[in-house]
Motif scaffolding. Structure first.
Motif, PDB file in Angstrom:
ATOM      1  N   ASP A  87       0.837  -1.205   0.000  1.00 29.66           N
ATOM      2  CA  ASP A  87       0.000   0.000   0.000  1.00 29.66           C
ATOM      3  C   ASP A  87       0.876   1.261   0.000  1.00 29.66           C
ATOM      4  O   ASP A  87       2.052   1.231   0.369  1.00 29.66           O
ATOM      5  CB  ASP A  87      -0.943   0.002   1.202  1.00 29.66           C
ATOM      6  CG  ASP A  87      -2.207   0.812   0.930  1.00 29.66           C
ATOM      7  OD1 ASP A  87      -2.289   1.441  -0.143  1.00 29.66           O
ATOM      8  OD2 ASP A  87      -3.110   0.814   1.787  1.00 29.66           O
ATOM      9  N   CYS A  88       0.256   2.361  -0.421  1.00 27.15           N
ATOM     10  CA  CYS A  88       1.009   3.608  -0.559  1.00 27.15           C
ATOM     11  C   CYS A  88       0.789   4.523   0.643  1.00 27.15           C
ATOM     12  O   CYS A  88      -0.113   4.313   1.451  1.00 27.15           O
ATOM     13  CB  CYS A  88       0.626   4.318  -1.855  1.00 27.15           C
ATOM     14  SG  CYS A  88      -1.045   4.971  -1.890  1.00 27.15           S
ATOM     15  N   ASN A  89       1.612   5.530   0.725  1.00 23.51           N
ATOM     16  CA  ASN A  89       1.472   6.595   1.711  1.00 23.51           C
ATOM     17  C   ASN A  89       0.358   7.535   1.238  1.00 23.51           C
ATOM     18  O   ASN A  89       0.295   7.870   0.056  1.00 23.51           O
ATOM     19  CB  ASN A  89       2.813   7.328   1.813  1.00 23.51           C
ATOM     20  CG  ASN A  89       2.750   8.507   2.734  1.00 23.51           C
ATOM     21  OD1 ASN A  89       2.199   9.547   2.392  1.00 23.51           O
ATOM     22  ND2 ASN A  89       3.327   8.354   3.907  1.00 23.51           N
ATOM     23  N   LEU A  90      -0.494   7.934   2.164  1.00 25.29           N
ATOM     24  CA  LEU A  90      -1.678   8.717   1.801  1.00 25.29           C
ATOM     25  C   LEU A  90      -1.324  10.136   1.348  1.00 25.29           C
ATOM     26  O   LEU A  90      -2.064  10.756   0.603  1.00 25.29           O
ATOM     27  CB  LEU A  90      -2.609   8.760   3.013  1.00 25.29           C
ATOM     28  CG  LEU A  90      -4.077   9.018   2.778  1.00 25.29           C
ATOM     29  CD1 LEU A  90      -4.630   8.240   1.598  1.00 25.29           C
ATOM     30  CD2 LEU A  90      -4.853   8.686   4.046  1.00 25.29           C
ATOM     31  N   GLN A  91      -0.210  10.667   1.794  1.00 24.41           N
ATOM     32  CA  GLN A  91       0.171  12.025   1.407  1.00 24.41           C
ATOM     33  C   GLN A  91       0.910  12.036   0.067  1.00 24.41           C
ATOM     34  O   GLN A  91       0.626  12.858  -0.798  1.00 24.41           O
ATOM     35  CB  GLN A  91       1.039  12.661   2.513  1.00 24.41           C
ATOM     36  CG  GLN A  91       1.786  13.921   2.117  1.00 24.41           C
ATOM     37  CD  GLN A  91       0.873  15.118   1.863  1.00 24.41           C
ATOM     38  OE1 GLN A  91      -0.196  15.249   2.438  1.00 24.41           O
ATOM     39  NE2 GLN A  91       1.302  16.013   0.965  1.00 24.41           N
ATOM     40  N   ASP A 129       4.526   2.797   0.824  1.00 26.76           N
ATOM     41  CA  ASP A 129       4.724   3.107   2.239  1.00 26.76           C
ATOM     42  C   ASP A 129       5.821   2.208   2.806  1.00 26.76           C
ATOM     43  O   ASP A 129       5.736   0.982   2.737  1.00 26.76           O
ATOM     44  CB  ASP A 129       3.416   2.900   2.995  1.00 26.76           C
ATOM     45  CG  ASP A 129       3.511   3.401   4.423  1.00 26.76           C
ATOM     46  OD1 ASP A 129       3.311   4.606   4.615  1.00 26.76           O
ATOM     47  OD2 ASP A 129       3.830   2.605   5.319  1.00 26.76           O
ATOM     48  N   ASN A 163      -5.179   2.744   1.579  1.00 22.85           N
ATOM     49  CA  ASN A 163      -4.597   4.073   1.315  1.00 22.85           C
ATOM     50  C   ASN A 163      -4.656   4.415  -0.169  1.00 22.85           C
ATOM     51  O   ASN A 163      -4.986   5.537  -0.545  1.00 22.85           O
ATOM     52  CB  ASN A 163      -3.150   4.146   1.795  1.00 22.85           C
ATOM     53  CG  ASN A 163      -3.049   4.309   3.300  1.00 22.85           C
ATOM     54  OD1 ASN A 163      -4.063   4.424   3.990  1.00 22.85           O
ATOM     55  ND2 ASN A 163      -1.825   4.307   3.810  1.00 22.85           N
ATOM     56  N   LYS A 201      -8.187   5.298  -1.001  1.00 23.61           N
ATOM     57  CA  LYS A 201      -8.576   6.619  -0.491  1.00 23.61           C
ATOM     58  C   LYS A 201      -7.918   7.725  -1.318  1.00 23.61           C
ATOM     59  O   LYS A 201      -8.557   8.708  -1.687  1.00 23.61           O
ATOM     60  CB  LYS A 201      -8.181   6.744   0.986  1.00 23.61           C
ATOM     61  CG  LYS A 201      -8.623   8.045   1.608  1.00 23.61           C
ATOM     62  CD  LYS A 201      -8.795   7.958   3.103  1.00 23.61           C
ATOM     63  CE  LYS A 201      -9.495   9.207   3.624  1.00 23.61           C
ATOM     64  NZ  LYS A 201      -9.537   9.286   5.070  1.00 23.61           N
ATOM     65  N   PHE A 202      -6.642   7.536  -1.605  1.00 25.40           N
ATOM     66  CA  PHE A 202      -5.914   8.508  -2.441  1.00 25.40           C
ATOM     67  C   PHE A 202      -6.661   8.689  -3.770  1.00 25.40           C
ATOM     68  O   PHE A 202      -6.944   9.802  -4.197  1.00 25.40           O
ATOM     69  CB  PHE A 202      -4.479   8.015  -2.675  1.00 25.40           C
ATOM     70  CG  PHE A 202      -3.569   9.033  -3.304  1.00 25.40           C
ATOM     71  CD1 PHE A 202      -2.671   9.754  -2.528  1.00 25.40           C
ATOM     72  CD2 PHE A 202      -3.600   9.274  -4.669  1.00 25.40           C
ATOM     73  CE1 PHE A 202      -1.817  10.694  -3.104  1.00 25.40           C
ATOM     74  CE2 PHE A 202      -2.762  10.210  -5.257  1.00 25.40           C
ATOM     75  CZ  PHE A 202      -1.868  10.918  -4.465  1.00 25.40           C
TER      76      PHE A 202
END
Ligand SMILES: *Cc1c(COP(=O)(O)O)cnc(C)c1O
Length: 385
Positions: free
Chosen positions: A100-104, A109, A351, A354-355
């Motif tokens: 999964d990725c970082n949300l920012q 991640d 994430n 959501k992104f």
């Protein structure tokens, strides 16, 4: 009516002249200009080898082949990318999984990666290779990923389709091979430089470079040192692997050489425009990308925050109806029907989902005029008020 795209190429008269010169020369496909283009990218990135080929997807496929990834192997990548980052593993019969990725930032991640590796080690399901994606041009935490690769023994491919002209934290260029086995680039017209279609693999590893060259041209070699048999004569070549025709043309490479001479200028313009956006869009119901001077600024992705009074779809449609060519990067790969059939489902990588649900890429490219950028800013302020 305005018509501002989210990205576009910047072609100069010099670029056109360079291509026209090739049309008047002896070679249209693999001639001397392929090597010149490879040298220009190699010199910029400070890599030992650069191998030019037909597109960024072919570059990723060739990486898998060169690294000997195949059936029974596992490859991890980020769900927040273009499908090519994952498809390359399927081409060679490997199994794909995601981190999964970082949300920012939209980048893989690093904590999620560490945890997944720990689990995978216990279950004997460690990846043979991890394809990291520098989302939007922002460089991933490569020192950490590199350290993990030593601990868990996996190869690193940097899908740098967004990050030609970007720099690592230590100031060395992406592609220098400091933290990975191979770095791939794309020269599709929306990317940092354009060759029409085009791609490149950079590496410091001699044998990987040699294998990539063989795979991109039918698996054939003309180098006697690499042959099984004694050459029958000067015409002799040998097929050693099952390769492909992923060659790039001299025509495209002439454009590439000419574009490379302006790469730094392109990146500087992108950074300047990104800074303008960050200043002008403060205080709106938006999550803005943090300014990172080392990013290649391929994309400027805004995310609607929880207080926004307009939906992503509404904002997108309004901007489009005012001639502002917005786009969305990316539909998480694991939610594509093809990947759902492989067993992935919505909810697997929250994430990324959501992104995706709140992201919009707004216009960012070197020839975006100040007056056009002001118009984009003005419309965003109006619709988000
Ligand atoms: C554009 C892109 C590719 C594919 O490059 P092509 O040259 O279009 O084949 C791969 N990965 C990412 C992240 C991209 O943005």
């Amino acid at each position: 009516m305005r018509n501002i795209p989210y990205s576009r190429q910047d072609i100069s008269e010099g670029d056109i002249e360079a291509m026209a010169d090739i049309l008047r020369s002896d070679f249209l496909t693999t001639g001397p200009t392929v090597g010149k283009f490879e040298d220009s990218v190699k010199d910029f990135c400070k890599a030992k080898h650069a191998v030019a080929l037909s597109n960024g997807t072919a570059a990723l496929h060739i990486c898998m082949l060169a690294l000997n990834v195949g059936k029974g192997d596992i490859v991890w990548t980020s769900p927040m990318s273009f499908v090519a980052s994952a498809n390359c593993a399927l081409y060679v019969g490997a199994t794909v999984d995601f981190v999964d990725c970082n949300l920012q930032t939209g980048n893989m991640d690093i904590v999620a990666l560490g945890e997944k590796l720990e689990d995978a080690e216990k279950n004997n399901r460690l990846p043979k290779a991890v394809v990291v994606v520098h989302f939007s041009g922002r460089v991933c935490a490569m020192e950490e990923i590199h350290a993990l690769s030593k601990k868990y023994n996996f190869a690193i491919v940097e899908d740098s389709a967004h990050a030609l002209g970007a720099y690592y934290k230590d100031g060395t260029p992406v592609g220098s091979g400091k933290y990975s086995d191979i770095t791939t680039f794309s020269f599709h017209p929306v990317k940092a430089i354009a060759t029409g279609e085009g791609g490149m693999c950079a590496t410091n590893n001699d044998s990987l470079a040699e294998r990539m060259r063989i795979f991109l041209s039918h698996g054939i070699t003309r180098n006697p040192d690499l042959m099984e048999n004694k050459p029958h004569g000067p015409w002799y070549y040998e097929q050693r692997e099952l390769g492909f025709n992923y060659r790039i043309t001299d025509i495209q490479c002439a454009l590439g050489v000419s574009q490379m001479s302006r790469l730094q200028e392109f990146i500087n313009s992108r950074l300047r425009l990104a800074k303008n956006y960050n200043e002008a869009l403060q205080g709106l119901s938006l999550i803005l990308p943090e300014i990172d001077e080392n990013s290649g600024w391929h994309l400027y992705v805004i995310q609607l925050d929880d207080n926004a009074k307009i939906s992503r779809l509404e904002l997108f449609e309004k901007l489009r109806s005012f001639g502002i060519g917005v786009n969305v990067h990316y539909i998480p790969i694991h939610t594509q029907p093809y990947y759902e059939k492989l067993g992935f489902a919505s909810g697997d990588f929250p994430n990324a989902e959501k992104f995706y649900s709140r992201a919009i890429s707004i216009p960012l490219f070197p020839t975006l005029k100040q007056e056009e950028q002001n118009y984009v800013i003005e419309k965003l302020k109006e619709f988000l008020a």
